[in-house]
Design an enzyme around this catalytic site. Structure first.
Site, PDB file in Angstrom:
ATOM      1  N   CYS A 190       7.322   0.655   0.506  1.00 27.43           N
ATOM      2  CA  CYS A 190       7.307   1.310   2.238  1.00 27.43           C
ATOM      3  C   CYS A 190       7.774   0.378   2.633  1.00 27.43           C
ATOM      4  CB  CYS A 190       6.178   1.749   2.102  1.00 27.43           C
ATOM      5  SG  CYS A 190       4.560   0.679   3.127  1.00 27.43           S
ATOM      6  N   THR A 191       8.380   0.620   4.185  1.00 25.76           N
ATOM      7  CA  THR A 191       9.173  -0.510   5.280  1.00 25.76           C
ATOM      8  C   THR A 191       8.266  -1.437   5.416  1.00 25.76           C
ATOM      9  OG1 THR A 191       9.717   1.421   6.306  1.00 25.76           O
ATOM     10  CG2 THR A 191      10.758  -0.388   7.228  1.00 25.76           C
TER      11      THR A 191
END
Length: 328
Positions: A184-185
């Site tokens: 994810c980010t």
């Protein structure tokens, strides 16, 4: 242009006593030093992105590191030429990322301090990307994936993170009996979701430690095998990751041409994030569908003060009318 603004991305799962009061005190401090950004505080921890000049961000990092249990909190730092936020928000929430397990009739929420996937360094994650026997799952929303993603990663058909557990259960044949790595980010979503996968019985689950943001800055991998840009939830919208051989993977919602410009659909009740050029935004009234283009509260129409005659003219140019469905 000088890059004298720093953007700090961070999170930490750690028990916070009286989290609502903590959030109020945190907001007061942030405002007192002129910091901008968005921070979520919950009983389970803190998750935020903030921006300011060097002095302001340094004061903030020093302050956070002085708080009990947050001495080693990891800040991921970007240098930018402009502020990433216009205002300062600190809000108390039930979760710092909303996986919504209880809301969706799953057993209980996940505590990443007790259960989470194995941490992979950028180098180890790159090796996983090249391993044909490893499944790579993007845990972000569909519009984040569409702007940029790791090569070969699975795109979940979800618009919210809380939809991911059910999506995985519905598509379990893609993952069962295989090594699964997630990303994810910045890592906050993967901490919790990889733990959920472990609890679900997946035997070999890994996660990119520090997220895409760290992968792009790693001096060894330099973001290689990432295609497109990384979506971020601030004024920047998109940031570079691949510093070896960057590509564009985003496609214009309307004509499929390469595009990395996001807008929200003009219909406030839809609000879908769509990639489109300024030309097509004007042409299609920023509506992702005919219904959204002719919606009486279309924000593009009201913002640009278009008359009904002007709306009819633009619709006609794309084969549509106010009182019938699209003909093309």
């Amino acid at each position: 242009m000088a890059k004298d603004i720093r953007v700090l991305l961070y999170y930490l799962y750690t028990p916070i006593e009286n989290a609502e009061q903590f959030a109020a005190d945190h907001l007061a401090f942030c405002k007192s030093i002129g910091l901008k950004g968005r921070i979520l505080v919950a009983d389970e921890g803190i998750n935020g992105t903030v921006s300011g000049d060097y002095e302001t961000t340094q004061k903030y990092m020093d302050y956070v590191h002085s708080l009990p249990g947050m001495e080693d909190l990891w800040f991921k730092i970007d240098e930018e030429s402009e502020q990433a936020f216009k205002k300062m928000f600190v809000r108390y929430k039930k979760e710092i990322v909303h996986l919504g397990l209880e809301d969706n009739d799953f057993d209980n929420d996940i505590n990443p301090l007790e259960t989470t996937g194995a941490y992979l360094s950028p180098k180890e994650f790159k090796e996983a990307l090249l391993d044909k026997d490893t499944v790579v799952l993007d845990t972000r929303n569909d519009y984040e994936y569409d702007l940029g993603h790791f090569r070969g990663a699975i795109r979940p058909d979800i618009r919210n993170f809380r939809e991911l557990p059910q999506w995985v259960r519905d598509n379990k044949e893609k993952f069962m009996d295989k090594r699964v790595v997630v990303y994810c980010t910045g890592g906050v979503r993967c901490e919790k979701f990889s733990g959920w996968m472990v609890r679900e019985g997946y035997k070999d689950v890994g996660q990119l430690h520090g997220g895409i943001a760290t992968y792009g800055k790693d001096p060894e991998v330099q973001g290689e095998l990432w295609d497109g840009k990384m979506y971020v939830f601030d004024e920047r919208i998109a940031v570079d990751v691949n510093h070896v051989n960057p590509t564009i993977v985003g496609k214009d919602w309307f004509d499929g041409t390469p595009c990395e410009r996001y807008v929200n659909c003009g219909n406030p009740f839809c609000n879908r994030r769509i990639l489109t050029s300024e030309e097509n935004e004007d042409k299609y009234l920023r509506g992702c569908s005919h219904e959204c283009r002719v919606h009486p509260r279309n924000r593009y129409v009201s913002k640009n003060e278009l008359t009904q005659a002007e709306v009819i003219e633009r619709l006609a140019a794309i084969g549509e009318s106010l009182d019938q469905a699209a003909t093309v």
